[in-house]
Design an enzyme around this catalytic site. Structure first.
Site, short mmCIF file in Angstrom:
data_model
loop_
_atom_site.label_atom_id
_atom_site.label_comp_id
_atom_site.label_asym_id
_atom_site.label_seq_id
_atom_site.Cartn_x
_atom_site.Cartn_y
_atom_site.Cartn_z
N GLU A 117 0.88 -1.40 -0.27
CA GLU A 117 0.45 0.28 -0.33
C GLU A 117 1.01 1.15 0.18
O GLU A 117 1.54 1.69 1.13
CB GLU A 117 -0.99 0.22 1.12
CG GLU A 117 -1.69 1.45 0.85
CD GLU A 117 -3.24 1.34 2.12
OE1 GLU A 117 -3.61 1.92 2.80
OE2 GLU A 117 -3.36 0.15 2.45
N ASP A 148 -11.30 10.42 -3.78
CA ASP A 148 -12.59 11.50 -4.19
C ASP A 148 -12.50 12.40 -4.84
O ASP A 148 -13.53 13.44 -4.62
CB ASP A 148 -12.79 11.69 -2.52
CG ASP A 148 -11.29 12.10 -1.84
OD1 ASP A 148 -11.02 12.21 -2.26
OD2 ASP A 148 -11.85 13.20 -1.44
N GLU A 152 4.75 4.99 3.38
CA GLU A 152 4.85 5.97 4.34
C GLU A 152 5.43 7.68 3.93
O GLU A 152 6.87 6.79 5.01
CB GLU A 152 3.40 6.10 4.96
CG GLU A 152 2.77 7.57 5.70
CD GLU A 152 2.23 8.67 4.44
OE1 GLU A 152 2.85 9.38 4.64
OE2 GLU A 152 1.13 8.07 3.47
N ASP A 189 -2.79 12.60 -3.31
CA ASP A 189 -2.94 13.73 -3.45
C ASP A 189 -3.44 14.30 -4.89
O ASP A 189 -2.71 13.84 -5.88
CB ASP A 189 -1.68 14.75 -2.21
CG ASP A 189 -1.58 16.10 -2.81
OD1 ASP A 189 -2.34 16.60 -3.41
OD2 ASP A 189 -1.04 17.11 -2.12
N LYS A 200 -13.22 7.34 8.21
CA LYS A 200 -14.10 7.24 8.68
C LYS A 200 -13.58 9.53 7.39
O LYS A 200 -14.91 9.78 8.09
CB LYS A 200 -13.28 8.12 10.14
CG LYS A 200 -12.36 7.08 10.86
CD LYS A 200 -12.26 7.96 12.29
CE LYS A 200 -12.80 6.72 13.78
NZ LYS A 200 -12.19 7.40 14.75
N PHE A 201 -13.13 9.01 7.03
CA PHE A 201 -13.01 10.20 6.28
C PHE A 201 -14.41 9.82 5.39
O PHE A 201 -13.98 11.15 4.39
CB PHE A 201 -11.66 10.40 5.58
CG PHE A 201 -11.45 11.84 4.13
CD1 PHE A 201 -11.19 12.77 4.90
CD2 PHE A 201 -11.41 11.42 2.84
CE1 PHE A 201 -10.76 14.27 3.43
CE2 PHE A 201 -11.56 12.25 1.62
CZ PHE A 201 -11.39 13.35 2.55
N GLU A 202 -13.56 9.05 3.98
CA GLU A 202 -14.61 8.78 3.42
C GLU A 202 -16.57 8.36 3.86
O GLU A 202 -17.07 9.04 3.36
CB GLU A 202 -14.59 7.02 2.65
CG GLU A 202 -15.16 6.81 1.29
CD GLU A 202 -14.60 5.50 1.07
OE1 GLU A 202 -14.74 5.17 0.00
OE2 GLU A 202 -13.68 5.13 1.22
#
Length: 250
Positions: free
Chosen positions: A75, A186, A100, A150, A226-228
């Site tokens: 990922e 998104d 990351e 991003d 949670k963001f989604e």
């Protein structure tokens, strides 16, 4: 939403597949300063020696790294790590490698992995392109995931987008034949960009149906962040794209 793998000249379309992946001064991410909580600090100081990897470690023998043969998932840009932790816990028979650059996210993921006793997860705090080029063997991965990178929405910044022809070709060489590259965003304009790049990329086949192409319904195996979830309540869209490596040779 992750920021970690989030390109300025007059060209705003995707780069050629043979364009250099490393160009000094142009990055697909920005390292942002952030306060470290005690748990995040603990992750970096206490857990990192066991689960952390660096480019200096060189090309990995993944069977030796994890002590077994298993499906392997990378990922890119896992943010604060909630999705990756959930996947690693839910699928103990699969090995996960997270990449990351932001220290708080790396620290949080490491702390959580340790508290949950996960042994099927390793982490790089490095540039994803360098890790893929120098550390991940060819044809070794079942899946590569790129969730909510991003979008670099300003036109002059489009060349900073990580999804470029050279990048997806690098991903293809690291996937096993039949392995999948899964993206989610998104930003509808970025989803269209991703689809344009992948349509032109050799050696890939979309897994979308004719009814939904080029997108697929949100797979149940991708954890809902949670963001989604908050975005869904506000009527925001999310676009998933999954492509399969279909050729037999790199």
């Amino acid at each position: 939403m992750t920021d970690s793998q989030h390109p300025t000249n007059t060209t705003t379309g995707p780069e050629d597949a043979d364009a250099p992946l490393h160009r000094r001064g142009i990055k697909s991410y920005v390292i942002r300063a952030g306060r470290m909580t005690p748990a995040q600090t603990r992750g970096l100081e206490v857990v990192w020696p066991r689960l952390g990897l660096t480019i200096a470690d060189g090309r990995q023998d993944l069977d030796a790294l994890f002590g077994r043969q298993a499906p392997r998932v990378v990922e890119i840009g896992f943010g604060m790590g909630n999705s990756l932790i959930e996947q690693a816990e839910r699928h103990p028979d699969t090995d996960f490698i997270g990449i990351e650059v932001h220290a708080p996210g790396v620290g949080k993921l490491l702390d959580e992995a340790d508290k949950r006793g996960l042994t099927n997860l390793c982490v790089y705090r490095e540039d994803a392109l360098a890790v893929l080029e120098q550390c991940i063997p060819e044809a070794s991965l079942t899946t590569v995931q790129l969730f909510f990178p991003d979008p670099w929405p300003k036109k002059k910044h489009h060349k900073r987008r990580i999804v470029q022809p050279a990048f997806v070709e690098l991903i293809r060489t690291r996937l096993k034949p039949g392995g999948t590259f899964h993206m989610a965003t998104d930003w509808e304009a970025y989803a269209e960009w991703m689809a344009e790049v992948m349509q032109a990329a050799p050696g890939y086949a979309s897994t979308a149906s004719q009814e939904t192409a080029p997108y697929v319904p949100r797979p149940t195996f991708r954890p809902l962040t949670k963001f989604e979830a908050r975005g869904e309540k506000l009527g925001h869209g999310v676009w998933d794209l999954i492509y399969r490596r279909e050729d037999e040779t790199c």
